[in-house]
Design a protein around this motif. Structure first.
Motif, PDB file in Angstrom:
ATOM      1  N   SER A   1      -9.031 -24.763   7.797  1.00  0.00           N
ATOM      2  CA  SER A   1      -9.040 -24.462   6.368  1.00  0.00           C
ATOM      3  C   SER A   1      -7.737 -23.782   6.004  1.00  0.00           C
ATOM      4  O   SER A   1      -7.144 -23.055   6.803  1.00  0.00           O
ATOM      5  N   SER A   2      -7.283 -24.027   4.787  1.00  0.00           N
ATOM      6  CA  SER A   2      -6.166 -23.225   4.293  1.00  0.00           C
ATOM      7  C   SER A   2      -6.666 -21.790   4.132  1.00  0.00           C
ATOM      8  O   SER A   2      -7.871 -21.544   4.038  1.00  0.00           O
ATOM      9  N   ASN A   3      -5.758 -20.858   4.080  1.00  0.00           N
ATOM     10  CA  ASN A   3      -6.124 -19.443   4.116  1.00  0.00           C
ATOM     11  C   ASN A   3      -6.438 -18.902   2.719  1.00  0.00           C
ATOM     12  O   ASN A   3      -5.788 -17.984   2.221  1.00  0.00           O
ATOM     13  N   THR A   4      -7.446 -19.502   2.073  1.00  0.00           N
ATOM     14  CA  THR A   4      -7.919 -19.012   0.781  1.00  0.00           C
ATOM     15  C   THR A   4      -9.441 -18.907   0.835  1.00  0.00           C
ATOM     16  O   THR A   4     -10.111 -19.669   1.551  1.00  0.00           O
TER      17      THR A   4
ATOM     18  N   ILE B   1      -4.632 -20.292   9.323  1.00  0.00           N
ATOM     19  CA  ILE B   1      -3.408 -19.542   9.591  1.00  0.00           C
ATOM     20  C   ILE B   1      -2.814 -19.098   8.256  1.00  0.00           C
ATOM     21  O   ILE B   1      -3.183 -19.604   7.197  1.00  0.00           O
ATOM     22  N   GLN B   2      -1.894 -18.136   8.317  1.00  0.00           N
ATOM     23  CA  GLN B   2      -1.301 -17.614   7.095  1.00  0.00           C
ATOM     24  C   GLN B   2      -0.546 -18.705   6.353  1.00  0.00           C
ATOM     25  O   GLN B   2      -0.064 -19.679   6.936  1.00  0.00           O
ATOM     26  N   GLU B   3      -0.449 -18.540   5.042  1.00  0.00           N
ATOM     27  CA  GLU B   3       0.086 -19.588   4.183  1.00  0.00           C
ATOM     28  C   GLU B   3       1.502 -20.004   4.557  1.00  0.00           C
ATOM     29  O   GLU B   3       1.854 -21.189   4.502  1.00  0.00           O
ATOM     30  N   GLU B   4       2.342 -19.034   4.966  1.00  0.00           N
ATOM     31  CA  GLU B   4       3.733 -19.353   5.268  1.00  0.00           C
ATOM     32  C   GLU B   4       3.897 -20.199   6.524  1.00  0.00           C
ATOM     33  O   GLU B   4       4.994 -20.692   6.804  1.00  0.00           O
TER      34      GLU B   4
ATOM     35  N   MET C   1      -2.207 -28.065   5.063  1.00  0.00           N
ATOM     36  CA  MET C   1      -3.089 -28.012   3.892  1.00  0.00           C
ATOM     37  C   MET C   1      -2.469 -27.240   2.732  1.00  0.00           C
ATOM     38  O   MET C   1      -2.513 -27.667   1.590  1.00  0.00           O
ATOM     39  N   TYR C   2      -1.870 -26.095   3.042  1.00  0.00           N
ATOM     40  CA  TYR C   2      -1.201 -25.322   1.997  1.00  0.00           C
ATOM     41  C   TYR C   2       0.164 -25.929   1.676  1.00  0.00           C
ATOM     42  O   TYR C   2       0.717 -25.717   0.615  1.00  0.00           O
ATOM     43  N   MET C   3       0.699 -26.694   2.607  1.00  0.00           N
ATOM     44  CA  MET C   3       1.957 -27.427   2.448  1.00  0.00           C
ATOM     45  C   MET C   3       3.088 -26.499   2.013  1.00  0.00           C
ATOM     46  O   MET C   3       3.797 -26.756   1.049  1.00  0.00           O
ATOM     47  N   TYR C   4       3.228 -25.394   2.759  1.00  0.00           N
ATOM     48  CA  TYR C   4       4.286 -24.440   2.458  1.00  0.00           C
ATOM     49  C   TYR C   4       5.644 -25.091   2.672  1.00  0.00           C
ATOM     50  O   TYR C   4       5.952 -25.558   3.766  1.00  0.00           O
TER      51      TYR C   4
END
Length: 441
Positions: free
Chosen positions: A90-93, A152-155, A160-163
């Motif tokens: 999962s993204s971290n939200t 994992i953290q967004e950065e 999934m978060y596509m930083y």
């Protein structure tokens, strides 16, 4: 009876020669509170913007039940959670993590039973605790199953978060292109209608998408929308929402392919590991966002800005397979890997429960070698092209031009000063020498 049915299904699969080997699914989180604070944004809403709601939990629980029928009741996965078979990310939200938990409750409604041991061993080491009433021999009340969700953290989340720092400006890079200006200009009639009906002062299509996001969140969660929001206006916002989103976040194929590079790399690695016998993970799920779904659809040529543009403004569509509906809550893409005794491995892809064509030959199946070549063609050097600092590589420091100039000026001043001192010293020595010579004469 159930075991007999599962055996029969497996025998039929063997007879037809097609065996499901692995499944990878990416879904959008369930219904949430509004993301943008643009209408009816009181203090209570401000404290819970974008958080998953009970409606979103229910949506994902039902999706989990559907997935159970597809992949557990058919015998593909074991009926009880097996950590060697499934892996959930999962993204971290909060909204994506809670969606994943809700989904898995639908897939695995029955948890484990504790062994027959002394009841004292089932309690923490405190004096004033006792076994909860009604828990029976279940590990948790109501026989709840707990399944790990990895995040994992967004950065560091490129899947999934596509930083991607290159585009990390909230879409500002896309709001100065010819495509954006053209479509935004042709959307002015709708923008003007919106401003008149709702007494607002919107100026662009992206703002329309953001207001639609608020309205659709209110609709899903039983909230109130403006009384003067007509049904026709809401239908227009529904149609144009996807176009506004793509213009801001994923405007062209390069952006879509870059942002999906790491995800599709994971998909190929997972399928390759199954085919090579190096992994037993048969079900891999990704709990993500509408941006993740949209980028994948775009990269697979299932949608794009141009076909959205053609569809909305009434032109003849050049791509009949173009998906022009917004990927609302719980939208999902499922990638299935099969093996045929005659044709070898192949892939099928479902979008919201319907198989779609990705091989560009109007077939709903795609040979794995072809599918692999498509995904390989999509992939980019994510770290390099997103301009992400890689700690495993030495830093290539580049000295700023102004620092070099300053150093040269200081060095020049030092050289001049030393030169002046030397010259003065030499002249002084000559003067002393001359005086000494005159004195001797």
């Amino acid at each position: 009876m159930l075991k007999l049915l599962l055996i029969l299904i497996q025998l039929l699969q063997l007879c037809f020669g097609d065996e499901l080997l692995a499944v990878q699914i990416m879904w959008r989180h369930g219904a949430r509170n509004p993301y943008f604070c643009n209408w009816g944004c009181n203090d209570k809403i401000k404290q819970s913007l974008s958080e998953l709601t009970p409606v979103g939990m229910r949506q994902h629980y039902v999706l989990g039940q559907w997935l159970k029928k597809q992949y557990i009741d058919t015998g593909f996965l074991e009926p009880y959670f097996n950590e060697n078979q499934i892996y959930i990310e999962s993204s971290n939200t909060n909204r994506t993590i809670m969606s994943a938990y809700s989904n898995l409750q639908g897939m695995y409604p029955l948890g484990p039973i504790v062994p027959e041991i002394s009841s004292d061993l089932l309690l923490p080491p405190m004096i004033d605790v006792k076994t909860p009433d009604g828990i029976s021999n279940y590990a948790l009340p109501n026989r709840i199953q707990v399944i790990p969700i990895h995040s994992i953290q967004e950065e560091l989340d490129y899947v999934m978060y596509m930083y991607c720092p290159k585009f990390w400006d909230n879409g500002a890079h896309n709001l100065h292109t010819d495509v954006y200006y053209d479509i935004n200009n042709r959307s002015q009639e709708l923008i003007n209608q919106f401003n008149i009906q709702l007494k607002q002062n919107l100026t662009n299509i992206v703002e329309l998408y953001e207001w639609r996001d608020t309205f659709i969140s209110n609709i899903y969660n039983g909230g109130d929308n403006p009384q003067n929001l007509t049904k026709d206006m809401m239908e227009q916002l529904d149609k144009i929402a996807g176009l506004g989103f793509l213009l801001k976040y994923t405007q062209d194929y390069y952006q879509a392919s870059l942002l999906t590079s790491e995800f599709f790399k994971n998909v190929l690695n997972g399928f390759d590991d199954i085919l090579n016998g190096t992994s037993k993970i048969k079900y891999h799920a990704y709990s993500a966002h509408d941006s993740s779904i949209y980028a994948s659809l775009y990269a697979l040529n299932l949608t794009n800005v141009e076909c959205y543009n053609q569809s909305y403004f009434g032109k003849i569509e050049s791509n009949n397979t173009c998906i022009t509906t917004y990927p609302d809550y719980t939208a999902n893409l499922i990638y299935e890997l099969y093996n045929s005794s005659t044709l070898g491995p192949y892939v099928k892809i479902m979008y919201n429960g319907t198989y779609v064509n990705i091989c560009q030959d109007k077939a709903l199946t795609c040979q794995y070698s072809h599918f692999k070549s498509i995904l390989k063609g999509i992939q980019k050097d994510y770290i390099k092209e997103c301009q992400i600092y890689d700690p495993s590589k030495p830093i290539d420091y580049q000295t700023p031009w102004w620092a070099i100039l300053f150093f040269v000026l200081v060095l020049g001043c030092c050289i001049c000063s030393i030169s002046m001192i030397v010259i003065i010293h030499q002249k002084k020595q000559r003067f002393i020498t001359l005086n000494d010579d005159q004195y001797r004469v």
